[in-house]
Design a protein around this motif. Structure first.
Motif, short mmCIF file in Angstrom:
data_model
loop_
_atom_site.label_atom_id
_atom_site.label_comp_id
_atom_site.label_asym_id
_atom_site.label_seq_id
_atom_site.Cartn_x
_atom_site.Cartn_y
_atom_site.Cartn_z
N THR A 24 0.84 -1.20 0.00
CA THR A 24 0.00 0.00 0.00
C THR A 24 0.88 1.25 0.00
N ALA A 25 1.90 1.26 0.84
CA ALA A 25 2.82 2.40 0.89
C ALA A 25 3.54 2.59 -0.45
N ALA A 26 3.96 1.49 -1.06
CA ALA A 26 4.65 1.57 -2.35
C ALA A 26 3.73 2.10 -3.43
N SER A 27 2.47 1.68 -3.40
CA SER A 27 1.49 2.14 -4.39
C SER A 27 1.24 3.65 -4.26
N LEU A 67 1.80 18.98 2.95
CA LEU A 67 1.23 17.63 2.99
C LEU A 67 2.08 16.67 2.16
N LEU A 68 2.43 17.05 0.94
CA LEU A 68 3.20 16.17 0.07
C LEU A 68 4.58 15.88 0.64
N TRP A 69 5.23 16.89 1.22
CA TRP A 69 6.55 16.67 1.84
C TRP A 69 6.43 15.68 3.00
N CYS A 70 5.37 15.83 3.80
CA CYS A 70 5.14 14.92 4.92
C CYS A 70 4.89 13.50 4.41
N MET A 71 4.08 13.37 3.36
CA MET A 71 3.79 12.05 2.80
C MET A 71 5.05 11.40 2.24
N ILE A 72 5.85 12.18 1.53
CA ILE A 72 7.09 11.65 0.96
C ILE A 72 8.01 11.13 2.07
N GLU A 73 8.19 11.95 3.10
CA GLU A 73 9.10 11.59 4.19
C GLU A 73 8.59 10.39 4.98
N THR A 74 7.31 10.40 5.35
CA THR A 74 6.80 9.33 6.20
C THR A 74 6.70 8.01 5.44
N ARG A 76 8.65 7.07 2.92
CA ARG A 76 10.03 6.59 2.77
C ARG A 76 10.51 5.95 4.08
N ASP A 77 10.29 6.66 5.18
CA ASP A 77 10.73 6.14 6.48
C ASP A 77 9.97 4.88 6.88
N PHE A 78 8.68 4.83 6.60
CA PHE A 78 7.89 3.65 6.94
C PHE A 78 8.38 2.43 6.18
N LYS A 80 11.34 1.90 5.01
CA LYS A 80 12.63 1.50 5.58
C LYS A 80 12.43 0.77 6.89
N ALA A 81 11.50 1.28 7.72
CA ALA A 81 11.26 0.68 9.03
C ALA A 81 10.66 -0.71 8.91
N ILE A 82 9.79 -0.90 7.94
CA ILE A 82 9.15 -2.21 7.77
C ILE A 82 10.17 -3.26 7.35
N LYS A 83 11.26 -2.79 6.69
CA LYS A 83 12.34 -3.71 6.27
C LYS A 83 13.40 -3.86 7.36
N GLY A 84 13.27 -3.09 8.44
CA GLY A 84 14.20 -3.20 9.55
C GLY A 84 15.44 -2.35 9.40
N LEU A 85 15.44 -1.40 8.47
CA LEU A 85 16.62 -0.56 8.25
C LEU A 85 16.71 0.60 9.23
N ILE A 86 15.56 1.06 9.72
CA ILE A 86 15.52 2.11 10.75
C ILE A 86 14.52 1.69 11.83
N VAL A 87 14.50 2.42 12.92
CA VAL A 87 13.62 2.10 14.05
C VAL A 87 12.18 2.49 13.70
N MET A 88 11.25 1.61 14.02
CA MET A 88 9.82 1.87 13.81
C MET A 88 9.31 2.71 14.98
N THR A 89 9.08 3.99 14.73
CA THR A 89 8.57 4.88 15.77
C THR A 89 7.07 4.69 15.93
#
Length: 131
Positions: A24-27, A67-74, A76-78, A80-89
């Motif tokens: 869903t995030a990738a889509s 809004l778009l900057w927030c969506m892009i950042e979150t 991307r981070d989500f 990465k977090a789902i793959k275990g590359l960063i901490v899931m906040t």
């Protein structure tokens, strides 16, 4: 109710919760429009007393950019977090749950237009408004 939906078993080939959230995030990420170039907005819609609507147009461009900057950042981070590359906040976990149950994420609701639509319809509305 949300906890019942997220705790319920999946049937068929639906994939794991993490896979559904990542897909869903990738889509969403793939179709996300680029933010408005504010320098071009300034040129096309100069702030003049005679043209007060130009101010409103520029304010809306800035609002959607936030809004778009927030969506892009979150997103991307989500991913990465789902793959275990960063901490899931907590915020990223909340984003994932919202993606899974087709709800507007709280992080985006704060910056986007008010709407009672589910995430899929809300996102299509955002795409239409940014065209």
């Amino acid at each position: 109710m949300q906890s019942m939906v997220s705790l319920g078993g999946s049937g068929g080939d639906g994939g794991s919760t993490e896979e559904v959230m990542d897909e869903t995030a990738a889509s969403i990420q793939a179709r996300l429009p680029t933010p408005f170039p504010l320098d071009i907005c300034e040129e096309r819609f100069p702030t003049l007393y005679e043209e007060s609507m130009n101010t409103v147009v520029k304010q809306e461009c800035l609002r959607y950019n936030k809004l778009l900057w927030c969506m892009i950042e979150t997103l991307r981070d989500f991913r990465k977090a789902i793959k275990g590359l960063i901490v899931m906040t907590g915020d990223l976990e909340s984003l994932g749950k919202s993606l899974f149950v087709n709800e507007q994420p709280e992080l985006w609701v704060k910056k986007g237009p008010l709407s009672l639509k589910p995430l899929s319809s809300w996102y299509l509305d955002i795409l239409a408004r940014c065209e």
